[in-house]
Design a protein around this motif. Structure first.
Motif, short mmCIF file in Angstrom:
data_model
loop_
_atom_site.label_atom_id
_atom_site.label_comp_id
_atom_site.label_asym_id
_atom_site.label_seq_id
_atom_site.Cartn_x
_atom_site.Cartn_y
_atom_site.Cartn_z
N SER A 1 -8.34 0.50 -1.08
CA SER A 1 -8.88 1.56 -0.24
C SER A 1 -10.31 1.93 -0.62
O SER A 1 -10.88 2.86 -0.09
CB SER A 1 -7.99 2.80 -0.35
OG SER A 1 -7.82 3.14 -1.71
N HIS B 1 0.85 -1.21 0.00
CA HIS B 1 0.00 0.00 0.00
C HIS B 1 0.88 1.25 0.00
O HIS B 1 0.66 2.18 -0.77
CB HIS B 1 -0.91 0.03 1.23
CG HIS B 1 -1.81 -1.16 1.34
ND1 HIS B 1 -1.47 -2.28 2.04
CD2 HIS B 1 -3.03 -1.40 0.81
CE1 HIS B 1 -2.46 -3.17 1.95
NE2 HIS B 1 -3.41 -2.65 1.21
N LYS B 2 1.88 1.22 0.88
CA LYS B 2 2.75 2.41 1.00
C LYS B 2 3.69 2.53 -0.19
O LYS B 2 3.90 3.61 -0.74
CB LYS B 2 3.58 2.30 2.29
CG LYS B 2 2.74 2.50 3.52
CD LYS B 2 3.59 2.51 4.76
CE LYS B 2 2.68 2.59 5.98
NZ LYS B 2 3.31 2.13 7.19
N ARG C 1 1.77 3.66 -3.36
CA ARG C 1 1.36 5.07 -3.28
C ARG C 1 2.55 5.98 -3.54
O ARG C 1 2.45 6.99 -4.25
CB ARG C 1 0.76 5.38 -1.90
CG ARG C 1 -0.71 5.57 -1.99
CD ARG C 1 -1.45 5.85 -0.77
NE ARG C 1 -2.74 5.19 -0.87
CZ ARG C 1 -3.76 5.63 -1.58
NH1 ARG C 1 -3.69 6.76 -2.25
NH2 ARG C 1 -4.89 4.95 -1.63
N LYS C 2 3.71 5.57 -2.97
CA LYS C 2 4.93 6.37 -3.15
C LYS C 2 5.34 6.39 -4.64
O LYS C 2 5.74 7.42 -5.18
CB LYS C 2 6.05 5.76 -2.29
CG LYS C 2 7.27 6.63 -2.10
CD LYS C 2 8.27 5.99 -1.16
CE LYS C 2 9.02 4.86 -1.84
NZ LYS C 2 9.94 4.12 -0.99
N ILE D 1 -6.89 7.37 -6.53
CA ILE D 1 -6.12 6.12 -6.51
C ILE D 1 -6.78 5.15 -5.55
O ILE D 1 -7.10 5.51 -4.41
CB ILE D 1 -4.67 6.39 -6.02
CG1 ILE D 1 -3.93 7.35 -6.94
CG2 ILE D 1 -3.89 5.09 -5.90
CD1 ILE D 1 -2.51 7.69 -6.49
N CYS D 2 -6.97 3.91 -5.98
CA CYS D 2 -7.54 2.87 -5.10
C CYS D 2 -6.53 1.73 -4.97
O CYS D 2 -6.21 1.06 -5.96
CB CYS D 2 -8.82 2.30 -5.69
SG CYS D 2 -10.05 3.55 -6.11
N ILE D 3 -6.00 1.60 -3.76
CA ILE D 3 -5.11 0.45 -3.47
C ILE D 3 -5.74 -0.24 -2.27
O ILE D 3 -5.40 0.04 -1.13
CB ILE D 3 -3.67 0.90 -3.14
CG1 ILE D 3 -3.13 1.86 -4.19
CG2 ILE D 3 -2.75 -0.33 -2.99
CD1 ILE D 3 -1.75 2.43 -3.90
N LYS E 1 2.61 8.51 -6.73
CA LYS E 1 2.40 9.94 -6.47
C LYS E 1 3.06 10.84 -7.54
O LYS E 1 2.37 11.67 -8.15
CB LYS E 1 2.92 10.29 -5.07
CG LYS E 1 2.27 11.50 -4.50
CD LYS E 1 2.61 11.71 -3.06
CE LYS E 1 2.16 13.12 -2.72
NZ LYS E 1 2.94 13.76 -1.74
N VAL F 1 -3.78 -2.00 -8.86
CA VAL F 1 -4.17 -0.65 -8.43
C VAL F 1 -5.15 -0.13 -9.47
O VAL F 1 -5.03 -0.47 -10.65
CB VAL F 1 -2.94 0.29 -8.41
CG1 VAL F 1 -3.34 1.71 -8.06
CG2 VAL F 1 -1.88 -0.21 -7.45
#
Ligand code: SF4
Ligand code: SF4
Length: 324
Positions: free
Chosen positions: A139, A110-111, A114-115, A135-137, A118, A174
């Motif tokens: 989430s 997840h982290k 996202r990194k 963005i959906c991960i 971005k 993702v």
């Protein structure tokens, strides 16, 4: 007269977005029209729920409207961009040390994702500043494998995993929802070939043969997602199998035997590579850990730390084959 650029993108605009996402480390990128999920697929999903095959994942009952129609997740959404990132390991753990699912070898996806996404999304948003993106991960309630197939990046195997041709099924998915109107790619309508290897090898007999899993019988679910003891008869039966007794966290059997995973390139994403500590972590060592902080220090950022020491001890006792 001013023409709003985001009304419909040219092929060149679309390929430029795809290139930016590939540059973030993706192994596949595809585009699908945001619209309600196909009724047959939706019926398959609700049948799966009504049989209780989601086991304790109660959250799967939540937000059916949003799960059915991604346009409710982002006002004015026109496109679902589906992206796959490989986590295929260059090195596997010695199975005698106990099974840990390869997805947990590296840092929490997840982290990491996202990194990685971005800056890519910043670059895309700079060009399309009037458009919205989400963005959906894991989430948001999204049928991610359905969208991946619809966006043409792969097909779903009998083991329910999304298979990306050339990269296999050890991939994270993702979705980016956007108000940009991007011409959809062709859906991938192939099937996996139904060789039967995953069904035969599954220690829990959890693979139903219709690309669906009975999670009550799946060691991955039972050792990762499930909370508390395994009260259901079928779950406790599965957790007594040799494979479950050898599991510290998860199960990759149905992925390992799948021919689509043979010879795939290992992930190029450094954060998904296993540390020496992860490769050598043993049952005995876990039993010696005093608290979850020790675990966090040992394998910082691994998704496995979410289980804490107590969760891992639940997985490896009292019937683990190393404790008999
Ligand atoms: S993860 Fe393991 S138990 Fe679950 S379906 Fe695959 S092989 Fe079966
Ligand atoms: S192991 Fe065979 S049946 Fe199972 S997903 Fe892979 S190709 Fe399909």
């Amino acid at each position: 007269m001013m023409i709003k650029r985001e009304l419909f993108l040219t092929d060149c605009d679309k390929e430029s977005i795809r290139s930016i996402l590939f540059a973030s480390g993706a192994c596949a990128v595809g585009f699908a029209k945001a619209e309600p999920v196909d009724s047959e697929v939706w019926r398959g999903f609700t049948d799966w729920l009504s049989r209780g095959d989601n086991a304790g994942m109660e959250y799967m009952y939540n937000y059916p409207d949003l799960r059915r129609d991604p346009r409710l997740l982002l006002d004015g959404a026109k496109t679902v961009i589906s992206i796959a990132y490989s986590y295929a390991p260059a090195k596997w753990r010695n199975p005698d040390l106990g099974e840990i699912a390869a997805y947990a070898y590296g840092k929490d996806y997840h982290k990491v994702l996202r990194k990685l996404l971005k800056p890519a999304l910043n670059e895309i948003s700079a060009t399309y500043s009037d458009s919205a993106f989400r963005i959906c991960i894991d989430s948001a309630p999204v049928l991610e494998r359905y969208w991946a197939q619809k966006a043409g990046i792969g097909f779903i195997g009998d083991n329910s995993a999304l298979i990306v041709p050339g990269y296999g099924s050890m991939v994270f998915l993702v979705e980016i929802l956007t108000t940009l109107d991007i011409a959809p790619d062709n859906p991938d309508t192939r099937d996996c070939g139904h060789c039967g290897a995953c069904r035969k090898a599954c220690p829990g007999k959890a693979i139903m043969g219709n690309c669906q899993i009975d999670c009550r019988r799946c060691i991955s679910y039972l050792t990762i997602e499930h909370r508390g003891e395994w009260i259901l008869e079928e779950s406790s039966e599965v957790m007594k199998t040799e494979a479950a007794r050898n599991s510290i966290y998860g199960c990759d059997t149905c992925l390992r035997v799948c021919p689509h995973n043979r010879g795939v390139p290992p992930t190029s994403i450094e954060d998904f590579h296993p540390s020496i500590q992860m490769l050598s972590l043993s049952f005995e060592y876990i039993k010696s850990l005093k608290n979850s902080e020790d675990l966090q220090r040992l394998i910082p950022g691994s998704p496995m730390t979410r289980a804490g020491v107590s969760g891992l001890l639940r997985n490896i006792s009292p019937d683990c084959r190393h404790c008999r």
